[in-house]
Design a protein around this motif. Structure first.
Motif, PDB file in Angstrom:
ATOM      1  N   ASP A  52       5.463   4.090  10.465  1.00 10.59           N
ATOM      2  CA  ASP A  52       4.688   2.860  10.330  1.00 10.59           C
ATOM      3  C   ASP A  52       3.177   3.070  10.392  1.00 10.59           C
ATOM      4  OD1 ASP A  52       4.432   3.489  12.978  1.00 10.59           O
ATOM      5  OD2 ASP A  52       5.601   1.782  13.714  1.00 10.59           O
ATOM      6  N   GLU A  53       2.706   4.279  10.649  1.00 10.53           N
ATOM      7  CA  GLU A  53       1.260   4.524  10.688  1.00 10.53           C
ATOM      8  C   GLU A  53       0.753   5.060   9.350  1.00 10.53           C
ATOM      9  OE1 GLU A  53      -0.878   3.762  12.967  1.00 10.53           O
ATOM     10  OE2 GLU A  53       0.616   2.970  14.365  1.00 10.53           O
ATOM     11  N   LEU A  54       1.372   6.111   8.839  1.00  6.43           N
ATOM     12  CA  LEU A  54       0.881   6.739   7.602  1.00  6.43           C
ATOM     13  C   LEU A  54       1.320   5.969   6.356  1.00  6.43           C
ATOM     14  CD1 LEU A  54       1.278  10.553   8.415  1.00  6.43           C
ATOM     15  CD2 LEU A  54      -0.678   9.027   8.774  1.00  6.43           C
ATOM     16  N   SER A  55       2.211   4.971   6.490  1.00  6.30           N
ATOM     17  CA  SER A  55       2.559   4.130   5.350  1.00  6.30           C
ATOM     18  C   SER A  55       1.681   2.876   5.331  1.00  6.30           C
ATOM     19  CB  SER A  55       4.033   3.722   5.430  1.00  6.30           C
ATOM     20  OG  SER A  55       4.300   3.030   6.642  1.00  6.30           O
ATOM     21  N   ASN A  56       0.710   2.816   6.236  1.00 11.34           N
ATOM     22  CA  ASN A  56      -0.190   1.674   6.345  1.00 11.34           C
ATOM     23  C   ASN A  56      -1.611   2.153   6.052  1.00 11.34           C
ATOM     24  OD1 ASN A  56      -1.777  -0.463   7.114  1.00 11.34           O
ATOM     25  ND2 ASN A  56      -1.184  -0.407   9.276  1.00 11.34           N
ATOM     26  N   PRO A  57      -2.302   1.601   5.053  1.00  9.44           N
ATOM     27  CA  PRO A  57      -3.660   2.087   4.729  1.00  9.44           C
ATOM     28  C   PRO A  57      -4.587   2.076   5.941  1.00  9.44           C
ATOM     29  CG  PRO A  57      -2.900   0.533   3.065  1.00  9.44           C
ATOM     30  CD  PRO A  57      -1.876   0.508   4.164  1.00  9.44           C
ATOM     31  N   TYR A  58      -4.444   1.048   6.787  1.00 10.27           N
ATOM     32  CA  TYR A  58      -5.307   0.981   7.971  1.00 10.27           C
ATOM     33  C   TYR A  58      -4.884   1.997   9.023  1.00 10.27           C
ATOM     34  CZ  TYR A  58      -6.798  -3.295   5.712  1.00 10.27           C
ATOM     35  OH  TYR A  58      -7.272  -4.187   4.798  1.00 10.27           O
ATOM     36  N   GLY A  59      -3.594   2.361   9.025  1.00 10.83           N
ATOM     37  CA  GLY A  59      -3.148   3.414   9.928  1.00 10.83           C
ATOM     38  C   GLY A  59      -3.768   4.744   9.539  1.00 10.83           C
ATOM     39  N   ILE A  60      -3.817   5.032   8.232  1.00 14.34           N
ATOM     40  CA  ILE A  60      -4.454   6.269   7.756  1.00 14.34           C
ATOM     41  C   ILE A  60      -5.949   6.212   8.041  1.00 14.34           C
ATOM     42  CG2 ILE A  60      -4.938   7.664   5.720  1.00 14.34           C
ATOM     43  CD1 ILE A  60      -2.308   6.682   4.518  1.00 14.34           C
ATOM     44  N   ALA A  61      -6.553   5.032   7.818  1.00 12.35           N
ATOM     45  CA  ALA A  61      -7.992   4.889   8.065  1.00 12.35           C
ATOM     46  C   ALA A  61      -8.306   5.144   9.539  1.00 12.35           C
ATOM     47  CB  ALA A  61      -8.444   3.490   7.660  1.00 12.35           C
ATOM     48  N   THR A  62      -7.434   4.652  10.423  1.00 13.06           N
ATOM     49  CA  THR A  62      -7.637   4.874  11.856  1.00 13.06           C
ATOM     50  C   THR A  62      -7.518   6.351  12.199  1.00 13.06           C
ATOM     51  OG1 THR A  62      -6.722   2.690  12.312  1.00 13.06           O
ATOM     52  CG2 THR A  62      -6.823   4.236  14.157  1.00 13.06           C
ATOM     53  N   ALA A  63      -6.510   7.012  11.628  1.00 13.71           N
ATOM     54  CA  ALA A  63      -6.266   8.426  11.937  1.00 13.71           C
ATOM     55  C   ALA A  63      -7.424   9.306  11.509  1.00 13.71           C
ATOM     56  CB  ALA A  63      -4.963   8.877  11.266  1.00 13.71           C
ATOM     57  N   PHE A  64      -8.025   8.982  10.335  1.00 16.07           N
ATOM     58  CA  PHE A  64      -9.066   9.860   9.785  1.00 16.07           C
ATOM     59  C   PHE A  64     -10.469   9.245   9.860  1.00 16.07           C
ATOM     60  CE2 PHE A  64      -5.154  11.284   7.653  1.00 16.07           C
ATOM     61  CZ  PHE A  64      -5.214  12.645   7.961  1.00 16.07           C
ATOM     62  N   ASP A  65     -10.592   8.098  10.520  1.00 16.13           N
ATOM     63  CA  ASP A  65     -11.889   7.432  10.666  1.00 16.13           C
ATOM     64  C   ASP A  65     -12.521   7.210   9.291  1.00 16.13           C
ATOM     65  OD1 ASP A  65     -13.996   6.219  11.943  1.00 16.13           O
ATOM     66  OD2 ASP A  65     -15.084   8.094  12.299  1.00 16.13           O
ATOM     67  N   LEU A  66     -11.809   6.532   8.407  1.00 19.53           N
ATOM     68  CA  LEU A  66     -12.272   6.336   7.036  1.00 19.53           C
ATOM     69  C   LEU A  66     -13.168   5.113   6.929  1.00 19.53           C
ATOM     70  CD1 LEU A  66      -8.964   6.964   5.047  1.00 19.53           C
ATOM     71  CD2 LEU A  66     -10.727   8.612   5.705  1.00 19.53           C
ATOM     72  N   SER A  67     -14.051   5.150   5.948  1.00 17.22           N
ATOM     73  CA  SER A  67     -14.892   3.997   5.622  1.00 17.22           C
ATOM     74  C   SER A  67     -14.075   3.014   4.778  1.00 17.22           C
ATOM     75  CB  SER A  67     -16.114   4.462   4.822  1.00 17.22           C
ATOM     76  OG  SER A  67     -15.689   4.955   3.551  1.00 17.22           O
ATOM     77  N   PRO A  68     -14.548   1.759   4.621  1.00 23.22           N
ATOM     78  CA  PRO A  68     -13.814   0.808   3.757  1.00 23.22           C
ATOM     79  C   PRO A  68     -13.592   1.353   2.341  1.00 23.22           C
ATOM     80  CG  PRO A  68     -15.419  -0.367   5.076  1.00 23.22           C
ATOM     81  CD  PRO A  68     -15.656   1.094   5.323  1.00 23.22           C
ATOM     82  N   GLU A  69     -14.607   2.043   1.778  1.00 23.93           N
ATOM     83  CA  GLU A  69     -14.449   2.581   0.429  1.00 23.93           C
ATOM     84  C   GLU A  69     -13.377   3.664   0.396  1.00 23.93           C
ATOM     85  OE1 GLU A  69     -14.798   2.936  -3.497  1.00 23.93           O
ATOM     86  OE2 GLU A  69     -15.766   1.405  -2.246  1.00 23.93           O
ATOM     87  N   GLU A  70     -13.369   4.520   1.416  1.00 19.31           N
ATOM     88  CA  GLU A  70     -12.352   5.575   1.477  1.00 19.31           C
ATOM     89  C   GLU A  70     -10.961   4.975   1.703  1.00 19.31           C
ATOM     90  OE1 GLU A  70     -14.730   9.401   3.370  1.00 19.31           O
ATOM     91  OE2 GLU A  70     -14.250   7.699   4.674  1.00 19.31           O
ATOM     92  N   THR A  71     -10.898   3.875   2.467  1.00 19.96           N
ATOM     93  CA  THR A  71      -9.602   3.237   2.720  1.00 19.96           C
ATOM     94  C   THR A  71      -8.984   2.716   1.432  1.00 19.96           C
ATOM     95  OG1 THR A  71     -10.362   2.606   4.918  1.00 19.96           O
ATOM     96  CG2 THR A  71      -8.436   1.460   4.073  1.00 19.96           C
ATOM     97  N   ARG A  72      -9.815   2.165   0.536  1.00 15.96           N
ATOM     98  CA  ARG A  72      -9.283   1.690  -0.755  1.00 15.96           C
ATOM     99  C   ARG A  72      -8.619   2.829  -1.520  1.00 15.96           C
ATOM    100  NH1 ARG A  72     -14.459  -0.741  -1.184  1.00 15.96           N
ATOM    101  NH2 ARG A  72     -14.407  -2.966  -0.628  1.00 15.96           N
ATOM    102  N   LYS A  73      -9.182   4.037  -1.409  1.00 20.24           N
ATOM    103  CA  LYS A  73      -8.652   5.169  -2.178  1.00 20.24           C
ATOM    104  C   LYS A  73      -7.303   5.673  -1.664  1.00 20.24           C
ATOM    105  CE  LYS A  73     -13.144   6.884  -3.747  1.00 20.24           C
ATOM    106  NZ  LYS A  73     -14.094   8.033  -3.748  1.00 20.24           N
ATOM    107  N   VAL A  74      -6.975   5.339  -0.394  1.00 16.86           N
ATOM    108  CA  VAL A  74      -5.710   5.869   0.150  1.00 16.86           C
ATOM    109  C   VAL A  74      -4.553   4.882  -0.024  1.00 16.86           C
ATOM    110  CG1 VAL A  74      -6.910   7.293   1.834  1.00 16.86           C
ATOM    111  CG2 VAL A  74      -6.108   5.023   2.506  1.00 16.86           C
ATOM    112  N   ILE A  75      -4.791   3.768  -0.724  1.00 15.58           N
ATOM    113  CA  ILE A  75      -3.693   2.810  -0.951  1.00 15.58           C
ATOM    114  C   ILE A  75      -2.506   3.469  -1.662  1.00 15.58           C
ATOM    115  CG2 ILE A  75      -3.049   0.702  -2.192  1.00 15.58           C
ATOM    116  CD1 ILE A  75      -5.791  -0.412  -1.494  1.00 15.58           C
ATOM    117  N   PRO A  76      -2.730   4.275  -2.740  1.00 12.09           N
ATOM    118  CA  PRO A  76      -1.573   4.949  -3.359  1.00 12.09           C
ATOM    119  C   PRO A  76      -0.848   5.879  -2.386  1.00 12.09           C
ATOM    120  CG  PRO A  76      -3.488   5.064  -4.792  1.00 12.09           C
ATOM    121  CD  PRO A  76      -3.970   4.558  -3.468  1.00 12.09           C
ATOM    122  N   VAL A  77      -1.589   6.498  -1.457  1.00  9.42           N
ATOM    123  CA  VAL A  77      -0.950   7.367  -0.464  1.00  9.42           C
ATOM    124  C   VAL A  77       0.001   6.555   0.404  1.00  9.42           C
ATOM    125  CG1 VAL A  77      -1.356   8.878   1.491  1.00  9.42           C
ATOM    126  CG2 VAL A  77      -2.964   8.867  -0.422  1.00  9.42           C
ATOM    127  N   ALA A  78      -0.505   5.427   0.931  1.00  7.54           N
ATOM    128  CA  ALA A  78       0.325   4.602   1.799  1.00  7.54           C
ATOM    129  C   ALA A  78       1.547   4.070   1.048  1.00  7.54           C
ATOM    130  CB  ALA A  78      -0.509   3.444   2.361  1.00  7.54           C
TER     131      ALA A  78
END
Length: 634
Positions: free
Chosen positions: A212-238
């Motif tokens: 439930d963490e790595l399938s959530n864009p905000y979970g990935i953003a929290t893990a890697f301290d991502l910016s809003p722009e970087e968070t948008r890019k990890v949507i396909p990952v989640a």
């Protein structure tokens, strides 16, 4: 006394209704039969199937097929339906970013964050207290790897997790002191960058949950301290990790993950006024269907060369040209049906054969011709059986007559003939005039959607999933059905079925499903595919045949055909039409045949009279034979 048979030549089956008329003119239905249609519907190759169906009906009536005095055929216009799938998005990994992996037996549980490092690296290069994710290559034995990880821990580093090339996660987990997530079976371990931040997550196996963490864009953003722009890019990952029991995500300085659209060509839709609308297939099914309905009635549809859909449309034209002897350029596509779907595709650039559910468009096409070789069919049947053969009536008209023998129906009435290749509809008003339509998209398209969305690559199994409900074999003496009901058996099931997902066949047999899919996933995929095709087409067809162009003005809708026998399609269509206040249900032809035999029954009634089955006098246009072709005629 004479015997008269009505014969309905369908796309997949040929049906017979056999009646006996005695010297007083009393008509009695004495037999009905069903046989597989031989050859393409409406062609001379249908003759063996027609003869076989007549022989079966004659046997039931305890007579010889040659005792049948007259055979009545429907005007079976050749209709070719075909289906194709076009993937319109793909997930691409550049550099060495790993987006996820879901092995069957990961080790440990939880979420671990650390820097990637080879398990055989020199400990002196790392500071105590540093958090590390260990990479274990295939040449390192699991016992050696576990011993090394314990040594790292003893040296003061924080063990955050491990990524293993072999299927050794559980073996390593059992031998290390730390309780950390371990993901194995990563085939291209060498592609994972060393010295980069990584997150490893394994869901608790005892709970049956997914990560439930790595399938959530905000979970990935929290893990890697991502910016809003970087968070948008990890949507396909989640998205790619949703439903996984384990995953690894590595943040690389240059790597990137993106979802891109694949050009899929255009459809060119031509209406009967000569206007042309071009629709890019990659804009999705909604855009295509809007264009089709705005161009109705459609004169022709052409697909861009080199695309899957363009190839499918050309294949349908070639088949029809071969059957009818017409030139390919004279064959026209009269309808297409598009459906949005998801298909599993390997992620480009992945390191562990990951796959992602990509967007796709499924398309069914309908080709119809007016050049009918019916006389050849009639001649062939007459020559085989030595009886008179009449082309008695148009298929849709006869289907309406047969359907009206269902108890509780009345005019005006609409019928839905739901088959394998097409969905047909007909409407009879108070004035007894009948209008009909043929639309692409039916059972074959449902099979294609199930096959692709579950990643089966096995059309026979997809067909079985469409036909039968699923269940889980929980013990050797019980199964849990897809509605939660538990069924117990007196005798043990095959031990090889223990723990498997199975299909419950008509006679109660259990057929294992080879796909790695849960009962819930199979049920959801099957019902959604049926809803997308049959409910959509039912509403489309009824709106088109209703004189007021509004489905709300229909009082009665009767469902006939092979797919009306399905265990849930009639329920889905009825539920959808209930909101319009329509009486909709499966036909019961003559009060005993169910949704089968409507056309064959209508053929007989149009020839011998209503026989008390109908409450109105048949108009001349429904009783006059279209053609006469006695045996031996030229």
């Amino acid at each position: 006394m004479e015997y008269i048979a009505g014969v309905d030549i369908g796309n997949s089956s040929t049906e017979v209704a056999l009646v006996r008329r005695d010297d007083e003119g009393t008509v009695t239905f004495v037999a009905a039969s069903l046989s597989r249609t031989t050859g393409l519907k409406g062609t001379e190759k249908n003759v063996p199937g027609v003869v076989r169906a007549l022989e079966r009906a004659a046997e039931e009536a305890d007579i010889e097929a040659r005792d049948v005095d007259r055979v009545l055929l429907n005007e079976a216009a050749p209709v070719i339906g075909d289906v194709a799938m076009e993937t319109i998005t793909e997930t691409v990994i550049t550099e060495s970013t790993m987006i996820g992996h879901d092995p069957s037996t990961p080790g440990g549980e939880g979420l671990g964050m650390g820097t990637t490092v080879d398990v055989t690296a020199d400990m002196d290069d790392y500071d105590p207290g540093e958090s590390l994710v260990f990479l274990v290559p295939g040449e390192v034995d699991f016992a050696v790897a576990a011993e090394r990880i314990n040594e790292w821990a003893d040296a003061g580093v924080e063990v955050a997790g491990a990524v293993v090339q072999n299927d050794d996660a559980v073996l390593i987990d059992n031998r290390i002191d730390a309780d950390v997530p371990i993901v194995d079976e990563v085939s291209r371990l060498e592609a994972i960058p060393r010295g980069q931040p990584a997150a490893v997550e394994v869901a608790p196996s005892r709970t049956g949950r997914t990560i439930d963490e790595l399938s959530n864009p905000y979970g990935i953003a929290t893990a890697f301290d991502l910016s809003p722009e970087e968070t948008r890019k990890v949507i396909p990952v989640a998205r790619a990790l949703v439903g996984n029991k384990s995953a690894v995500v590595v943040k690389t300085p240059k790597g990137d993950v993106e979802e891109r659209t694949i050009p899929a060509g255009d459809l060119r839709i031509v209406d009967e006024r000569g206007n042309t609308v071009e629709v890019p297939v990659d804009e999705g099914a909604g855009r295509i269907m809007d264009a089709v309905m705005r161009s109705w009635p459609v004169s022709d549809v052409r697909g861009e060369s080199g695309s899957n859909i363009g190839g499918m449309l050309n294949r349908a034209r070639d088949s029809m040209a071969e059957v009818t002897g017409q030139a390919v350029e004279d064959i026209e596509i009269r309808d297409v049906m598009a459906v949005d779907t998801l298909v599993p595709q390997n992620v480009q650039g992945s390191v562990a054969d990951e796959y992602s559910m990509e967007n796709a468009v499924g398309l069914a096409a309908m080709v119809k011709t007016q050049r009918l070789p019916m006389r050849q069919i009639a001649d062939g049947v007459g020559a085989e059986l030595g009886c008179e053969v009449l082309i008695q009536g148009v298929e849709a008209n006869m289907a309406v007559l047969g359907s009206l023998t269902t108890p509780g129906t009345d005019r005006p009435v609409a019928i839905l003939d739901m088959g394998g290749g097409s969905t047909d509809a007909a409407y009879m008003g108070e004035d007894l005039a009948i209008d009909s339509i043929h639309l692409s998209g039916a059972g074959d398209m449902v099979t294609m959607l199930i096959d692709s969305e579950l990643g089966l690559d096995d059309r026979d199994q997809a067909e079985a999933i469409k036909k039968f409900p699923a269940a889980k074999v929980e013990t050797l003496f019980s199964i849990r059905q897809e509605d939660g009901t538990v069924t117990f058996f007196d005798e043990a099931v095959d031990p090889e079925l223990f723990g498997r997902t199975v299909l419950i066949e008509d006679e109660g047999g259990l057929r294992p499903v080879t796909a790695d899919a849960s009962v819930e996933e199979i049920r959801r995929t099957r019902r959604e595919a049926k809803r997308k095709v049959f409910v959509t087409n039912a509403e489309r067809a009824l709106n088109l045949v209703t004189p007021t162009d509004s489905i709300r003005h229909l009082p009665f809708v009767v469902m006939v055909g092979r797919s009306a026998l399905d265990f849930e399609i009639p329920e889905l269509v009825s539920d959808a039409l209930a909101e319009y206040g329509i009486v909709c249900g499966r036909a019961n032809v003559r009060g005993e045949m169910g949704p089968r035999n409507a056309v064959a029954t209508g053929l007989v009634l149009s020839h011998v009279g209503d026989g008390g089955y109908l409450d109105f006098a048949l108009p001349e246009e429904l009783t006059a034979s279209l053609d006469r072709a006695a045996a031996g005629d030229d």
